[in-house]
Write an enzyme that holds these catalytic residues in place. Structure first.
Site, short mmCIF file in Angstrom:
data_model
loop_
_atom_site.label_atom_id
_atom_site.label_comp_id
_atom_site.label_asym_id
_atom_site.label_seq_id
_atom_site.Cartn_x
_atom_site.Cartn_y
_atom_site.Cartn_z
N CYS A 111 0.82 -1.23 0.00
CA CYS A 111 0.00 0.00 0.00
C CYS A 111 0.85 1.27 0.00
O CYS A 111 0.32 2.37 -0.19
CB CYS A 111 -0.94 0.00 1.19
SG CYS A 111 -1.88 -1.52 1.33
N HIS A 247 -3.27 6.88 2.78
CA HIS A 247 -3.72 5.60 2.22
C HIS A 247 -5.05 5.22 2.87
O HIS A 247 -5.21 5.31 4.09
CB HIS A 247 -2.67 4.52 2.49
CG HIS A 247 -3.20 3.13 2.31
ND1 HIS A 247 -3.90 2.75 1.19
CD2 HIS A 247 -3.16 2.03 3.12
CE1 HIS A 247 -4.27 1.49 1.31
NE2 HIS A 247 -3.83 1.03 2.47
N ASN A 277 -10.52 -0.53 0.44
CA ASN A 277 -9.07 -0.40 0.45
C ASN A 277 -8.53 -0.91 -0.88
O ASN A 277 -8.59 -2.11 -1.16
CB ASN A 277 -8.51 -1.22 1.62
CG ASN A 277 -6.99 -1.17 1.70
OD1 ASN A 277 -6.32 -0.74 0.78
ND2 ASN A 277 -6.45 -1.64 2.82
N1 ACO Z 1 -18.20 -9.42 9.76
C1 ACO Z 1 -18.62 -9.77 10.99
N2 ACO Z 1 -17.78 -10.16 11.95
C2 ACO Z 1 -16.46 -10.18 11.67
C3 ACO Z 1 -15.97 -9.83 10.42
C4 ACO Z 1 -16.89 -9.45 9.43
N3 ACO Z 1 -16.51 -9.07 8.19
N4 ACO Z 1 -14.62 -9.95 10.42
C5 ACO Z 1 -14.27 -10.36 11.66
N5 ACO Z 1 -15.40 -10.52 12.41
C6 ACO Z 1 -15.50 -10.94 13.78
C7 ACO Z 1 -14.36 -11.84 14.21
O1 ACO Z 1 -14.60 -13.18 13.85
C8 ACO Z 1 -14.39 -11.65 15.70
O2 ACO Z 1 -15.39 -12.43 16.24
P1 ACO Z 1 -15.20 -13.18 17.67
O3 ACO Z 1 -15.04 -12.04 18.66
O4 ACO Z 1 -16.46 -13.94 17.82
O5 ACO Z 1 -13.98 -13.99 17.51
C9 ACO Z 1 -14.81 -10.19 15.86
O6 ACO Z 1 -15.44 -9.81 14.63
C10 ACO Z 1 -13.66 -9.27 16.13
O7 ACO Z 1 -12.63 -9.56 15.19
P2 ACO Z 1 -11.32 -8.73 15.12
O8 ACO Z 1 -10.44 -9.21 14.02
O9 ACO Z 1 -10.75 -8.63 16.50
O10 ACO Z 1 -11.96 -7.35 14.69
P3 ACO Z 1 -11.38 -5.92 14.86
O11 ACO Z 1 -12.21 -5.16 15.79
O12 ACO Z 1 -9.90 -5.94 15.08
O13 ACO Z 1 -11.64 -5.34 13.43
C11 ACO Z 1 -10.36 -4.80 11.48
C12 ACO Z 1 -11.03 -5.90 12.28
C13 ACO Z 1 -11.45 -3.85 10.99
C14 ACO Z 1 -9.66 -5.38 10.26
C15 ACO Z 1 -9.39 -4.08 12.42
O14 ACO Z 1 -8.47 -4.97 12.99
C16 ACO Z 1 -8.63 -3.01 11.77
O15 ACO Z 1 -9.13 -1.94 11.57
N6 ACO Z 1 -7.36 -3.30 11.40
C17 ACO Z 1 -6.54 -2.44 10.65
C18 ACO Z 1 -6.02 -3.17 9.55
C19 ACO Z 1 -6.65 -2.82 8.26
O16 ACO Z 1 -7.49 -1.96 8.12
N7 ACO Z 1 -6.18 -3.50 7.25
C20 ACO Z 1 -6.55 -3.19 5.95
C21 ACO Z 1 -5.54 -3.68 5.04
S1 ACO Z 1 -3.94 -3.34 5.49
C22 ACO Z 1 -3.39 -1.94 4.81
O17 ACO Z 1 -3.97 -1.42 3.92
C23 ACO Z 1 -2.14 -1.41 5.31
#
Ligand code: ACO
Length: 324
Positions: A111, A247, A277
């Site tokens: 990215c 980004h 993204n």
């Molecule tokens: N829909 C519903 N539930 C979901 C989904 C979904 N699409 N995805 C995950 N869950 C669930 C998980 O299974 C988990 O359930 P559980 O508690 O029963 O185990 C729960 O939601 C929480 O999961 P986490 O992975 O802990 O969710 P989090 O709050 O961390 O959110 C996210 C995930 C949005 C990806 C977050 O970690 C984040 O913002 N990360 C930043 C990374 C990012 O944005 N990456 C993008 C690409 S990287 C880049 O461009 C540099």
């Protein structure tokens, strides 16, 4: 002399996939995706390859700049989803647009690829080797997405953006790049695995995997740090910066960066809601939107910041010149 954006262009596939569409293939909801990421829909290619998206964005950037393809000295494309291992995506674009006089290659910085590409061009401009370049960020991430994995498949989209850079008096004021290979596993897409007549196995092709929270922590540390470094070493205050062009990974990352910098959200334009993204394409897609909306005027100073797998991060402090 320095790299100045002479024209910008973007292109996304026509097909829109909403959060509700995704809720039909994995257990998720519009509410979950919107509240955690800010994404409402994304574009997904149903036939066009990365180089097709890239070439169209390139044509639009060339038209905006009033530059002919044959006048390009250099084409650098950031991509993590090229059509082939080789030739490079940049070489494929070169063929498609007829940039017969350019040297062309890809950069692999996920990215941060578009920012790395700009910074490489800046090096060539500063040394006086080249005068006119095309930088592209283009992805069809849909082909490396595991469409059964709800934790990643809701995040990404396909698209391309491009900018024609000229060696001018006004443009990039400063830039930086960094990498931390020790955190590579946080965000990964394996190429073909090893497999040959000695191992007795066939190569397998991998999909993207991500430790979302690790990526989140990395981004909200490195992005404000890079921005503050650029401001500090150029003796600039926050009031000197018109926009932060980040980004588009996730709305919550952008909000966290704004909080750390103690800057208002209206200095952080976003396209995440409509494109998701798009990795290295997200910064030129956003810049293109800003230009179309007339948000930038001569003399505006902006900081662009890319960050992603590697881990990699890069930032550019640019003084805008309205040649587009
Ligand atoms: N829909 C519903 N539930 C979901 C989904 C979904 N699409 N995805 C995950 N869950 C669930 C998980 O299974 C988990 O359930 P559980 O508690 O029963 O185990 C729960 O939601 C929480 O999961 P986490 O992975 O802990 O969710 P989090 O709050 O961390 O959110 C996210 C995930 C949005 C990806 C977050 O970690 C984040 O913002 N990360 C930043 C990374 C990012 O944005 N990456 C993008 C690409 S990287 C880049 O461009 C540099």
């Amino acid at each position: 002399m320095t790299a100045s954006i002479a024209g910008i262009g973007a292109y996304v596939p026509e097909t829109i996939v909403t959060n509700d569409d995704l809720a039909k293939i994995v257990e998720t909801s519009d509410e979950w995706i919107t509240s955690r990421t800010g994404i409402r829909e994304r574009r997904i290619s149903t036939g066009e390859e990365t180089s097709d998206l890239a070439a169209e964005a390139a044509r639009r950037a060339l038209a905006a700049a009033g530059v002919k393809a044959e006048d390009l000295d250099l084409i650098i494309m950031g991509t993590s989803s090229p059509d082939c291992n080789y030739p490079s995506g940049a070489c494929e674009v070169q063929a498609k647009i007829g940039a017969v006089n350019a040297a062309a290659f890809d950069v692999s910085a996920a990215c941060a690829g578009f920012i790395f590409a700009m910074n490489i061009v800046q090096g060539f401009f500063k040394s006086g080797i080249y005068q006119t370049a095309l930088v592209i960020g283009a992805e069809t991430l849909s082909k490396v997405t595991d469409w059964t994995d709800r934790s990643t498949c809701v995040l990404f989209g396909d698209g391309a953006g491009a900018a024609v850079l000229k060696n001018e008096k006004t443009g990039i004021l400063d830039m930086l790049m960094g990498s931390d290979g020790t955190k590579g596993e946080a965000l990964m897409c394996k190429s073909r695995t090893l497999g040959n007549f000695l191992t007795g196995t066939k190569p397998e092709i991998g999909f993207m995997t991500m430790d979302g929270q690790e990526v989140f922590r990395f981004a909200v540390k490195r992005v404000p740090e890079s921005i503050e470094t650029l401001m500090k070493r150029n003796h600039m205050e926050k009031d000197d910066i018109r926009y932060y062009v980040l980004h588009q990974a996730n709305e919550r990352i952008v909000e966290a960066v704004a909080r750390r910098l103690k800057e208002p959200m209206d200095k952080f334009p976003m396209t995440i809601a409509k494109y998701g993204n798009t990795s290295t394409a997200s910064i030129p897609l956003l810049l293109n939107d800003m230009v179309e909306q007339g948000m930038l005027k001569d003399g505006d100073k902006i900081i662009m910041s890319g960050f992603g797998a590697g881990m990699t991060w890069g930032a550019v402090l640019l003084e805008w010149k309205q040649s587009v």
